[in-house]
Design a protein around this motif. Sequence first.
Motif, mmCIF file in Angstrom:
data_model
loop_
_atom_site.group_PDB
_atom_site.id
_atom_site.type_symbol
_atom_site.label_atom_id
_atom_site.label_comp_id
_atom_site.label_asym_id
_atom_site.label_seq_id
_atom_site.Cartn_x
_atom_site.Cartn_y
_atom_site.Cartn_z
ATOM 1 N N HIS A 697 0.812 -1.211 0.000
ATOM 2 C CA HIS A 697 0.000 0.000 0.000
ATOM 3 C C HIS A 697 0.851 1.270 0.000
ATOM 4 O O HIS A 697 0.375 2.334 0.387
ATOM 5 N N HIS A 698 2.090 1.143 -0.459
ATOM 6 C CA HIS A 698 2.975 2.309 -0.505
ATOM 7 C C HIS A 698 2.547 3.288 -1.594
ATOM 8 O O HIS A 698 2.515 4.509 -1.367
ATOM 9 N N ARG A 699 2.203 2.749 -2.779
ATOM 10 C CA ARG A 699 1.807 3.618 -3.887
ATOM 11 C C ARG A 699 0.641 3.034 -4.670
ATOM 12 O O ARG A 699 0.482 3.329 -5.859
ATOM 13 N N ASP A 700 -0.183 2.257 -4.014
ATOM 14 C CA ASP A 700 -1.246 1.586 -4.753
ATOM 15 C C ASP A 700 -2.380 2.516 -5.146
ATOM 16 O O ASP A 700 -3.195 2.180 -6.012
ATOM 17 N N GLN A 701 -2.458 3.718 -4.546
ATOM 18 C CA GLN A 701 -3.507 4.665 -4.940
ATOM 19 C C GLN A 701 -3.057 5.603 -6.055
ATOM 20 O O GLN A 701 -3.880 6.367 -6.582
ATOM 21 N N LEU A 702 -1.782 5.560 -6.422
ATOM 22 C CA LEU A 702 -1.279 6.467 -7.457
ATOM 23 C C LEU A 702 -2.013 6.298 -8.791
ATOM 24 O O LEU A 702 -2.390 7.300 -9.417
ATOM 25 N N PRO A 703 -2.269 5.058 -9.251
ATOM 26 C CA PRO A 703 -3.018 4.936 -10.514
ATOM 27 C C PRO A 703 -4.417 5.550 -10.431
ATOM 28 O O PRO A 703 -4.874 6.182 -11.387
ATOM 29 N N LEU A 704 -5.100 5.357 -9.295
ATOM 30 C CA LEU A 704 -6.411 5.983 -9.114
ATOM 31 C C LEU A 704 -6.296 7.497 -9.196
ATOM 32 O O LEU A 704 -7.061 8.161 -9.900
ATOM 33 N N TRP A 705 -5.361 8.033 -8.437
ATOM 34 C CA TRP A 705 -5.161 9.481 -8.356
ATOM 35 C C TRP A 705 -4.893 10.062 -9.734
ATOM 36 O O TRP A 705 -5.433 11.109 -10.102
#
Length: 730
Positions: A697-705
């Motif tokens: 969960h370090h950068r898993d929201q980056l694609p969403l963002w």
Amino acid sequence: MSIEVYRDDWGVPHLRAADPIALVFAQGRVTAVDRAWQLEVERHRAQGTSAAFLGAGETGWDTFVRQARLADTARRCFDALDPETARWVRAYVDGVNAGLREGAARAAQFARVGLAPGRWEPWTPLAVWLSTHILFAGFPTKLWREEVARRLGEEWTELFATDGPGTSGSNGWVVSGARTASGAAIVAGDPHRFIEAPGVYQQVRLACPEYDVLGLAVPGVPGLAHFGHTGRVAWAITNAMADYQDLYRERLRRTADGGVEALGPDGWRRASAHRETVEVTGGEPVEIEVIETERGPVIIGADGGAAPTATGTDGGSAGTGTDADGGSAGTGTDADAAAGPGGDSSWEAISLRYPPRVTGELGFGVLPELLAARTVADVDRAVDGWAEPVNVVQAADVDGGLLHRVAGYVPVRDRANSLRVVPAWEAAHAWTDKAVTTPRADVDGHAVMANARGIAAPLGVEFSPPHRAARIDALLAASTAWTPEAMTAVHTDTDNPSAARLLDAVLTGGEDGLSPGALAVRARLLAWDRRMEADSADAGLYAAVRGAVVRRVAGHPALAALREPAAHPAIFQPWLALGPRVAFALETLLVSGPVPAADIDGIVRESLEEVAAGDEPPAWGVTHRLAPWEALPEEDDARWPGLGGDHDCVLSTSSVPGFTDRSARASAARYVWDLADRERSLWVVPFGASGVTGDPHHRDQLPLWLRGELAPVTTDWNRLTKEHPHHDDH
């Protein structure tokens, strides 16, 4: 005490405990486990010790923090807290200390720099808050105005007024139930800040028998100061762009015993002075003098007492912004009045006066009150106690209550204090004991906050251009059936209204004399839809022409006097460099200012020719890439993605046109708080819930963002994953 930690599919911590004290302990502990490196960087930055492990590049920041007395101010503010709030903050700190060792073991950065996790003090969260926000009000802009007045002329002092570098730009809006599909209000928006990795906002949920609140926390600070949803009421903020910090021109002199005196309205008075050492890894330690007058801490020129100040032909003392006769530019004094009885042994410096240093109040008592809020009236009453930074607050509750107001401490003082550096020895510039009554407004259908003039106009000097606020207002007015999901179209709008003035200049300049290539560039620009989409070749073309125009305007002889860097500490240079000032004020400079209209026409034509003669500019997102601040940057810079948006788009992704397309500022989070059903609320951060490199969960929201999507808010405990229980003595 028993603490339950749950995680949703995005790794967001949902915390449950028996009471508010146990719960805030859990918040501190889970933050330390998830973000130990980030917390320790912030702690060291807040106390001016970051160069000791990050290197010489942080020496300027450490010097400023120490000379501004941020840690000492945090101690004062903590000591002034009511006992219950102090106990609550202590519990958070105890939680941080309980989790730091485990968190540090997960973070490779500690080993890379040879840093061991330290110990948080009860006042450390207040120091982190201060260091995070001390530059939010943009007081260095007053240094810039001094330079403009001194070098270019008094009439041009406010020529460059705009939302300049170093400030924050945020969007927020509240839509009443009359304009939503559910009949209940929605609060939404996105704070735009300098992007840091890990992110500056932490998604978290805090639940105990007294309340159950989710929102965005600042790592290192307890509670949910800025953005929260209790189920019955939700709130959000943006920077009000208020002016509440002052710079004073000080006349200092050394006494026989090695001390320092400062010239004030009542004559020469003893100032506090001591020396500190800034340790620098890989370099020599730096010894600094920390001086505080009755106005405030000296942040520029504290080291000027080693020798008498020399006045040169270029105008005054280096770094003091004085005019050629030694007087203070724009202050209505002369050299004799400034020098006083100190004669040649005196020197000039600049001190900073900021409310928490004066009042001992930072507003932390508001934080536990917000968590317990049930109604808009509760939020309104709580934020009456807010201090710094000064924010526009919006809130809505399930009973139809709506709030749109400013909260924070703005001192009542002379108007000149808001504009320039003012003389310490003139009584007219002293603060009164009163604070301004902050304004509020009714919500008619919807209300927007986007750092523009409006509700906060009486409190500030420079605001963001009206473009974002006007665009959001127009988008919201287009529907009376808003849903949480539909709000993403507002978050991600890339229409660029600020392009209109340059496009007008391209149009009115005509076609005569342009080469075929420049004519083609001109035609494409005039046909462009004005959207700064990442994959848009025409947006890239516009950016290339704009950059060429900015460079030429900045290089025009009329602005030559501003080209030499101001002799102030490097930390203030983002506010003092001519290029960025021209870039952000280009709309104004195209139609007014010292550069003649005929020359502007020539500059635009030359820029069209320059772009036409070069390689085809790439699509906007090829050069307009994310550039987050990292305490330990990795060498692989190509990992950061391209972005849509621009400074004045609702999707505000700021670069410095003409100098770099890299975006250091963007949405630090996006949120949609649904008052009909909290489970239909949405949120996202640029990176992820974990600050640990390599964590899922370090950068898993980056694609969403990047896609403008948001993650669902999950509130059903049965749909969350429970971690092993923690039993900690406290």
